[in-house]
Design an enzyme around this catalytic site. Structure first.
Site, PDB file in Angstrom:
ATOM      1  N   ARG A  36      -9.398   9.543  36.500  1.00 56.77           N
ATOM      2  CA  ARG A  36     -10.479   8.562  36.341  1.00 56.77           C
ATOM      3  C   ARG A  36     -10.888   7.938  37.675  1.00 56.77           C
ATOM      4  O   ARG A  36     -12.059   7.621  37.880  1.00 56.77           O
ATOM      5  CB  ARG A  36     -10.057   7.465  35.351  1.00 56.77           C
ATOM      6  CG  ARG A  36     -10.149   7.925  33.911  1.00 56.77           C
ATOM      7  CD  ARG A  36      -9.733   6.829  32.961  1.00 56.77           C
ATOM      8  NE  ARG A  36      -9.994   7.220  31.577  1.00 56.77           N
ATOM      9  CZ  ARG A  36      -9.631   6.505  30.528  1.00 56.77           C
ATOM     10  NH1 ARG A  36      -8.995   5.366  30.678  1.00 56.77           N
ATOM     11  NH2 ARG A  36      -9.914   6.927  29.305  1.00 56.77           N
ATOM     12  N   LYS A 193      -3.346  13.441  12.117  1.00 52.95           N
ATOM     13  CA  LYS A 193      -3.768  12.877  10.836  1.00 52.95           C
ATOM     14  C   LYS A 193      -5.259  12.968  10.557  1.00 52.95           C
ATOM     15  O   LYS A 193      -6.079  12.694  11.427  1.00 52.95           O
ATOM     16  CB  LYS A 193      -3.371  11.403  10.784  1.00 52.95           C
ATOM     17  CG  LYS A 193      -1.869  11.204  10.697  1.00 52.95           C
ATOM     18  CD  LYS A 193      -1.566   9.735  10.608  1.00 52.95           C
ATOM     19  CE  LYS A 193      -0.110   9.506  10.221  1.00 52.95           C
ATOM     20  NZ  LYS A 193       0.178   8.071  10.193  1.00 52.95           N
ATOM     21  N   GLY A 350      -7.665  11.765  24.702  1.00 57.03           N
ATOM     22  CA  GLY A 350      -6.420  11.709  25.473  1.00 57.03           C
ATOM     23  C   GLY A 350      -5.508  12.919  25.365  1.00 57.03           C
ATOM     24  O   GLY A 350      -5.241  13.601  26.347  1.00 57.03           O
ATOM     25  N   GLY A 373     -10.915   7.173  23.397  1.00 52.40           N
ATOM     26  CA  GLY A 373     -11.557   6.573  22.229  1.00 52.40           C
ATOM     27  C   GLY A 373     -13.073   6.710  22.225  1.00 52.40           C
ATOM     28  O   GLY A 373     -13.682   6.929  21.178  1.00 52.40           O
TER      29      GLY A 373
HETATM   30  C1  3PG Z   1      -9.375   3.857  27.511  1.00 51.33           C
HETATM   31  O1  3PG Z   1      -8.344   3.938  28.170  1.00 51.33           O
HETATM   32  O2  3PG Z   1      -9.604   4.599  26.538  1.00 51.33           O
HETATM   33  C2  3PG Z   1     -10.426   2.886  27.961  1.00 51.33           C
HETATM   34  O3  3PG Z   1     -10.119   2.402  29.219  1.00 51.33           O
HETATM   35  C3  3PG Z   1     -10.593   1.771  26.969  1.00 51.33           C
HETATM   36  O4  3PG Z   1      -9.399   1.046  26.851  1.00 51.33           O
HETATM   37  P1  3PG Z   1      -9.102   0.207  25.537  1.00 51.33           P
HETATM   38  O5  3PG Z   1      -8.799   1.213  24.459  1.00 51.33           O
HETATM   39  O6  3PG Z   1      -7.930  -0.658  25.876  1.00 51.33           O
HETATM   40  O7  3PG Z   1     -10.325  -0.575  25.217  1.00 51.33           O
END
Ligand code: 3PG
Ligand code: MG
Length: 392
Positions: A36, A193, A350, A373
């Site tokens: 990142r 899941k 991820g 996310g």
């Molecule tokens: C992540 O790591 O997916 C982003 O930086 C967002 O982080 P968060 O899920 O803590 O909002």
């Protein structure tokens, strides 16, 4: 595109507030994956090349509006400096003064915005204070764009705003994958899941031609179709939901691919004794931990016919050998087709990036998103507040 980029902005002599996502993994005070950080470098350099002074805004972890010293962004500074090849001015107070004192060529980073409760609350007053520090706003944090926070949402409305290079790159890759893709489009969705990916599956069956389901969530679909999955991870209470998704897919002309054969074991540990069986022959005392070779061959056939692939989630328990075999083989096949110019392949989330890195093929995909996310919410068809705020 509906948003401005750095090319549209006048930056000479301006203080440029750049929202970045440098929420990177850290172990014992050291950054273990700099992806990142590396990916925001072009944006920072381009701002400097246009005569602007980049002031980086970011979060780290989830301090929930309190100062948590272990979550200070200060620990990211060395990795940031080495990626940028220059010193970074770290500001943890007196922001106005610090930013005003910046000279040509400087880069500054403010302390973790989430130390202030106003950040996650998308507080107008907090956003206003941030806005007072700069002349222009650049959002380069696609991976945080699913959060409507002061620095990702409210701030975008207070200053002339545009997308940074990484944000623009992410958005155009995602558009190529699901927005206006070349067909046929295949989606590979894995993971443990169904319950965490209901909206995603439901959106995908409307958009893609083939949906490959793997990982633990495939067991739920198999069980819902009457197959005994033994001791496998399975959400039996979601059987009807799985049948509804399968029905919706059938109505929309989306083919769902489930494993034909599976690798089963009695224990979930590295090197556990395992065997490959037909999916309907899973022993009552065993659990499914990976897709088998016939399933992989089937996936490869589908990929060979495809023009576009979007991938989220591993096909098996990839973190434990030998249950990474299907994920590795399918990832390698996708990488090879991409290298041959036959496939546009976009991956994100991820676990997915970790799996592709483990298979050694992340660099061969057309695009690997930095988002976790945010990538999922985008696959769910949701509007990302950080992106919406940039649209004019
Ligand atoms: C992540 O790591 O997916 C982003 O930086 C967002 O982080 P968060 O899920 O803590 O909002
Ligand atoms: Mg996260």
């Amino acid at each position: 595109m509906a948003w401005k980029t750095l090319d549209d902005m006048e930056l000479a002599g301006k203080r440029v507030l750049v929202r970045v996502d440098i929420n990177v993994p850290v172990e014992d005070g050291r950054v273990t994956d700099t992806t990142r950080i590396d990916r925001i470098v072009p944006t920072v350099k381009d701002i400097q090349a246009k005569g602007g002074l980049p002031v980086l805004l970011a979060h780290f972890d989830r301090p929930k509006g309190r100062v948590v010293p272990e979550m200070s962004l200060k620990q990211i500074v060395p990795a940031l400096e080495s990626a940028l090849g220059q010193d970074v001015i770290f500001l943890n107070g007196n922001y106005g003064e610090g930013v005003a004192g910046m000279q040509d060529g400087d880069v500054a980073l403010l302390e973790n915005l989430r130390f202030n409760p106003g950040e996650e609350a998308n507080d107008a007053g907090f956003a206003k204070r941030l806005a007072s520090l700069g002349d222009v706003y650049v959002n380069d944090a696609f991976s945080a764009a699913h959060r409507a926070h002061a620095s990702t949402e409210a701030l975008a409305h207070l200053l002339p705003a545009c997308a940074g290079r990484l944000m623009a790159e992410e958005l155009s890759a995602l558009d190529r994958a699901l927005g206006s893709p070349e067909r046929p489009v295949v989606a590979v969705v894995g993971g443990a899941k169904v319950s965490t990916k209901l909206d995603l599956l439901s959106n995908l069956v409307e958009k893609v031609d083939v949906l490959v389901i793997g990982g633990g969530m495939a067991n739920t679909f198999l069980a819902a179709s009457g197959i005994d999955v033994g001791k496998s991870l399975c959400e039996h209470d979601l059987a009807q939901t799985a049948r509804d998704i399968a029905q919706k897919a059938a109505d929309k002309g989306c083919e769902i691919l489930l494993p034909r054969d599976v690798v089963v074991a009695r224990e979930f540990k590295a090197g556990a004794a395992s065997e490959t069986v037909k999916t309907e022959d899973c022993p009552a005392d065993a659990m499914i931990l990976d897709a088998g070779p016939d399933s992989v061959a089937h996936i490869m056939q589908v990929l060979e016919r495809a023009k576009t692939l979007v991938w989220n989630g591993p096909l098996g328990a990839f973190e434990i050998e030998p249950f990474d075999a299907a994920t590795n083989a399918a990832a390698k096949a996708a990488a090879q087709l991409t290298r041959a110019g036959k496939l546009v392949s976009v991956a994100g989330g991820g676990d997915t990036v970790a799996a592709l890195n483990k298979a050694g093929v992340a660099g061969d995909f057309t695009y690997v998103s930095t988002a976790g996310g945010a990538f999922l919410e985008w696959m769910e068809g949701k509007t990302l507040p950080g992106v919406a705020a940039l649209e004019k």
